[in-house]
Design an enzyme around this catalytic site. Structure first.
Site, PDB file in Angstrom:
ATOM      1  N   LYS A  89     -26.615   0.587  18.363  1.00 33.97           N
ATOM      2  CA  LYS A  89     -26.501   1.999  18.659  1.00 33.97           C
ATOM      3  C   LYS A  89     -25.040   2.408  19.006  1.00 33.97           C
ATOM      4  O   LYS A  89     -24.576   2.039  19.953  1.00 33.97           O
ATOM      5  CB  LYS A  89     -27.290   2.665  19.902  1.00 33.97           C
ATOM      6  N   CYS A 125     -17.846  37.366  45.010  1.00 33.10           N
ATOM      7  CA  CYS A 125     -16.945  36.313  45.233  1.00 33.10           C
ATOM      8  C   CYS A 125     -16.369  35.879  43.816  1.00 33.10           C
ATOM      9  O   CYS A 125     -17.020  35.904  42.892  1.00 33.10           O
ATOM     10  CB  CYS A 125     -17.982  35.114  45.558  1.00 33.10           C
ATOM     11  N   SER A 176     -33.496  13.241  16.659  1.00 33.74           N
ATOM     12  CA  SER A 176     -33.159  12.230  17.543  1.00 33.74           C
ATOM     13  C   SER A 176     -34.303  11.148  17.686  1.00 33.74           C
ATOM     14  O   SER A 176     -35.030  11.028  17.032  1.00 33.74           O
ATOM     15  CB  SER A 176     -33.064  12.991  18.976  1.00 33.74           C
ATOM     16  N   TYR A 229       0.948  -1.130  -0.135  1.00 39.58           N
ATOM     17  CA  TYR A 229      -0.002   0.057   0.068  1.00 39.58           C
ATOM     18  C   TYR A 229       0.871   1.278   0.060  1.00 39.58           C
ATOM     19  O   TYR A 229       0.718   2.076  -0.690  1.00 39.58           O
ATOM     20  CB  TYR A 229      -0.795   0.064   1.351  1.00 39.58           C
ATOM     21  N   LYS A 277     -32.216   1.382  25.350  1.00 44.86           N
ATOM     22  CA  LYS A 277     -31.112   1.814  25.892  1.00 44.86           C
ATOM     23  C   LYS A 277     -30.585   0.613  26.925  1.00 44.86           C
ATOM     24  O   LYS A 277     -31.228   0.322  27.856  1.00 44.86           O
ATOM     25  CB  LYS A 277     -31.251   3.097  26.724  1.00 44.86           C
ATOM     26  N   CYS A 335     -18.445  30.440  52.647  1.00 43.57           N
ATOM     27  CA  CYS A 335     -17.919  29.872  51.090  1.00 43.57           C
ATOM     28  C   CYS A 335     -16.654  29.654  51.311  1.00 43.57           C
ATOM     29  O   CYS A 335     -15.642  30.393  51.750  1.00 43.57           O
ATOM     30  CB  CYS A 335     -18.193  31.351  50.442  1.00 43.57           C
TER      31      CYS A 335
HETATM   32  S1  IVH Z   1     -30.811   6.106  13.404  1.00 41.23           S
HETATM   33  C1  IVH Z   1     -34.466   9.149  12.455  1.00 41.23           C
HETATM   34  N1  IVH Z   1     -29.102   4.345  13.660  1.00 41.23           N
HETATM   35  O1  IVH Z   1     -28.180   7.603  17.643  1.00 41.23           O
HETATM   36  C2  IVH Z   1     -33.184   8.209  12.669  1.00 41.23           C
HETATM   37  N2  IVH Z   1     -28.871   6.450  14.758  1.00 41.23           N
HETATM   38  O2  IVH Z   1     -30.695   9.129  19.221  1.00 41.23           O
HETATM   39  C3  IVH Z   1     -31.873   8.695  13.153  1.00 41.23           C
HETATM   40  N3  IVH Z   1     -26.979   6.307  16.330  1.00 41.23           N
HETATM   41  O3  IVH Z   1     -28.132  10.877  16.477  1.00 41.23           O
HETATM   42  C4  IVH Z   1     -30.877   7.854  13.628  1.00 41.23           C
HETATM   43  N4  IVH Z   1     -26.379   4.048  16.011  1.00 41.23           N
HETATM   44  O4  IVH Z   1     -26.119   9.550  16.315  1.00 41.23           O
HETATM   45  C5  IVH Z   1     -29.326   5.677  13.934  1.00 41.23           C
HETATM   46  N5  IVH Z   1     -27.688   2.579  14.144  1.00 41.23           N
HETATM   47  C6  IVH Z   1     -28.156   3.708  14.223  1.00 41.23           C
HETATM   48  C7  IVH Z   1     -27.426   4.678  15.355  1.00 41.23           C
HETATM   49  C8  IVH Z   1     -27.756   5.930  15.355  1.00 41.23           C
HETATM   50  C9  IVH Z   1     -25.908   5.510  16.664  1.00 41.23           C
HETATM   51  C10 IVH Z   1     -27.102   7.901  16.900  1.00 41.23           C
HETATM   52  C11 IVH Z   1     -27.271   8.931  15.996  1.00 41.23           C
HETATM   53  C12 IVH Z   1     -28.414   9.601  16.495  1.00 41.23           C
HETATM   54  C13 IVH Z   1     -28.863   9.168  18.002  1.00 41.23           C
HETATM   55  C14 IVH Z   1     -30.263   9.157  17.731  1.00 41.23           C
END
Ligand code: IVH
Length: 692
Positions: free
Chosen positions: A120, A433, A83, A37, A316, A410
């Site tokens: 996740k 302070c 989110s 490489y 979670k 304090c």
């Molecule tokens: S899907 C509308 N897939 O989790 C769907 N998110 O709370 C949006 N994340 O901001 C996200 N792994 O940073 C998705 N396999 C995964 C993920 C993932 C990590 C994070 C991502 C997002 C947050 C959502």
């Protein structure tokens, strides 16, 4: 070599190197050795040096560019980066499935829904844009609507293809995923820092975020970041999310191999159980499982509630708990004079971070849990949450533990502390302070204020101790030489800090007002004040930003309590707080001195609006309390504002609704007492949608 031969050879080398990269980083199946490489890479570098006209921006030799000057430009996401709602138990996953089925009009006899389960990844969310086959822009998520353009840094991440492996389905393509630092790379980085006698990083995720947001691509390149992609924006004629992941793989993107398509919620639950232990063996950190409805037309029908899709959720993993020793309790004094006890514990690794400190909130909490100095304690940390001391292990006591109490004066200035009737907080009443001064300056330069990147506690402390900074305006008079004279700040960091100070001279008026730290004026009130000033004071033709900001500052300083209470969103307590701020000889000219030092409000103001608000919550005041699984506090407040409502911080007779999540406390009690209607998260979501 003739030019045409050179061009052909350069193309060949680029293809070979791109493929080798993809095989190594994406497919995890290298076909050539590192030496091979390097040899091809050097040949291409030499060829491009001899024939500069052959150099293309997406050549593998161009991953590392020059350091970035100034701040990162902001990027507005065409499609917001949302989110996810949360589920913590199997039953909450079953509730999610029930909502999905109801939303799709499925009855008990209809077949199970097909879901895709993904790990996740605990990293930093990014968006990658391609035009034709070329990578053209990479951005952070930011607040979901606006992120930062970090293309130069992301180009150095080898797992990000600079060239797509085949023709994409559209000329413009956006792909989202998570950059992360593999455990091995994180450990190696800390080992190196240790050898150099430098402070270590606490966890991989923050290090990743810091690495992507620092200014020198060579540093990013040295950190061995990696990537998993999980979303193709837009349907592009595909029927399912699984198909879009297959397409991403073919285009050359890394897609996590542990993705699984399952049928029905019980298989989802089985997947979460399988991974709750197995995840610990992975080369990267995960904090849960993301569950997505596979069919894209079903996703479309389910749509969104506020800032989260109804077709996906995040399970979670349970908060990790460990035991450690409570070595000492120290008291910190904040910007408002509040004394907060903090536990110093024997460092332990929990939830992906080495924890040394944990908040103890207040003295009542310490007594309720009967925590003593020297105790063995149970510590827990979940996701983003601040580490928490859960309880003391009473059986482990040997009698040497000592009961702790708040100091009577304090710890910073020695003034006798006070605790008001019915309040849990102990305060230092001395407005001069030094701790309050530093707290105030950090609030000024912090995220909700002027957002001066890189101006944290350690640097501010030195600036204040050396009397280089006494008040906010002084920050804008610092130069590179002065900054460089601080401990731990080299030339490069001093230049970067100077650049971020320069970049923060222009901010929306609401942010500037919020940064002043006026008692009772938080983000929402500051925006309300800015909106009022924007509406009151039309800009004159050709008027400079500075001149207008000065007029706005005059107007605000001279406003009477009656005028202020007439402003939408401002009550008497707040109005009096503002009046007091502008009556005090020490603070009355703070804003004017900032303008003298070159700070001015952005025009047109992106935060303030001169037109009346619109949406289902117009004219309504809401207070958010407790933890909502689907929103952070600021996301909920942002959603209220986006719907035209007003997000207040305390409950009064004027509150229209209290949005109460888990662990709601005194605000809930107050709302019940005053008869204020209380909403749970689902009710809140349906009001936001305007459906009730
Ligand atoms: S899907 C509308 N897939 O989790 C769907 N998110 O709370 C949006 N994340 O901001 C996200 N792994 O940073 C998705 N396999 C995964 C993920 C993932 C990590 C994070 C991502 C997002 C947050 C959502």
């Amino acid at each position: 070599m003739a030019v045409t031969d050179a061009a052909a050879r350069a193309r060949e080398l680029r293809d070979q190197l791109n493929e080798a990269n993809q095989r190594y980083h994406v497919l995890d199946a290298p076909t050539i050795s590192d030496q091979e490489y390097d040899r091809l890479f050097r040949e291409l570098v030499d060829l491009e040096a001899a024939h500069p006209e052959l150099l293309v921006p997406d050549s593998p030799t161009q991953r590392v560019g020059a350091p970035i000057e100034g701040g990162f430009p902001s990027v507005r996401h065409d499609v917001p980066m949302l989110s996810l709602g949360n589920a913590f138990t199997a039953d909450e996953l079953r509730d999610f499935d029930a909502r999905v089925r109801r939303g799709l009009g499925l009855g008990a006899d209809d077949p199970p829904v097909a879901y895709v389960c993904e790990l996740k990844i605990d990293g930093l969310a990014i968006s990658l844009r391609y035009e034709g086959r070329s990578f053209v822009r990479g951005a952070t998520r930011g607040d979901g609507t606006t992120g930062e353009d970090v293309t130069a840094n992301l180009r150095t991440v080898r797992a990000i293809p600079l060239q797509l492996a085949e023709d994409p389905p559209a000329d413009r393509l956006e792909v989202r995923g998570e950059v992360f630092m593999p455990r091995g790379a994180f450990a190696a980085l800390n080992e190196q820092l240790e050898r150099e006698g430098k402070p270590l990083y606490a966890n991989a995720r923050n290090t990743t975020a810091g690495t992507v947001r620092q200014k020198d691509p060579a540093v990013t390149a040295s950190r061995r970041l990696s990537l998993w992609t999980y979303q193709l924006v837009g349907a592009h004629g595909l029927a399912t999310h699984s198909e879009s992941l297959d397409l991403l793989r073919r285009l050359g993107f890394p897609v996590n191999p542990n993705v699984r398509r399952v049928s029905g919620v019980e298989e989802v639950i089985a997947y979460t159980e399988e991974w709750s232990e197995a995840r610990k063996e992975l080369e990267y950190e995960t904090d849960g499982i993301v569950i997505k409805v596979d069919a894209l037309d079903a996703q479309e029908r389910l749509g969104f509630v506020s800032r989260a899709p109804r077709w996906a959720t995040a399970y979670k993993f349970p908060a990790e708990q460990v035991t450690t020793k409570l070595e000492e309790i120290e008291v910190y004094v904040g910007r408002t004079g509040a004394l907060t006890p903090v536990a110093h514990v024997t460092p332990v690794f929990v939830g992906g971070t080495t924890v040394r400190n944990a908040t103890l909130h207040n003295i009542d909490e310490i007594r309720r849990k009967d925590l003593r100095v020297g105790d063995t304690v149970v510590l827990q940390r979940a996701g983003d949450v601040i580490p928490e001391v859960v309880s003391a292990v009473v059986d482990a006591r040997d009698g040497s533990e000592t009961v702790w109490d708040m100091p009577s004066s304090c710890p910073v200035c020695g003034t006798a502390v006070m605790r008001e009737e019915g309040e849990v907080v102990t305060r230092c009443p001395n407005p001069y302070c030094p701790a309050q001064r530093i707290g105030g300056l950090l609030h000024f330069s912090g995220r909700g204020g002027m957002d001066v990147d890189g101006l944290g506690f350690k640097i501010m402390m030195q600036l204040v101790e050396r009397e280089l900074v006494r008040e906010p305006a002084d920050i804008f008079r610092l130069d590179v030489e002065t900054l460089e004279s601080l401990e731990r700040l080299g030339r490069k960091s001093a230049e970067n800090l100077f650049a971020s100070i320069e970049a923060s001279r222009r901010r929306p008026l609401g942010r500037i007002i919020n940064s002043l730290g006026i008692r009772h004026v938080g983000e929402q009130t500051a925006i309300d004040l800015a909106s009022w000033l924007v509406a009151e004071l039309p800009r004159d033709d050709g008027e400079s930003e500075e001149a207008w900001t000065r007029r706005a500052a005059d107007r605000l300083r001279d406003a009477s309590v009656d005028e202020l209470t007439a402003v939408y969103g401002i009550g008497r307590v707040v109005a009096e707080g503002i009046e007091r701020f502008f009556a005090d000889e020490h603070t009355r000219d703070t804003l004017h001195r900032l303008i003298d030092a070159g700070v001015s409000a952005e025009a047109p103001d992106p935060g303030a609006s001169a037109t009346p608000p619109d949406g289902p919550l117009v004219g309504k005041t809401l207070v958010v309390t407790g933890t909502l699984p689907g929103f952070s506090r600021s996301e909920a407040e942002e959603a209220i504002r986006a719907a035209g409502g007003h997000a207040a911080s305390s409950v009064s007779a004027k509150t229209d609704y209290l949005v109460a999540g888990d662990k709601a406390g005194s605000k809930l009690a107050m709302a019940e007492k005053l008869g204020v209607p209380i909403l749970d998260e689902d009710e809140f979501r349906s009001i936001l949608e305007g459906s009730s």
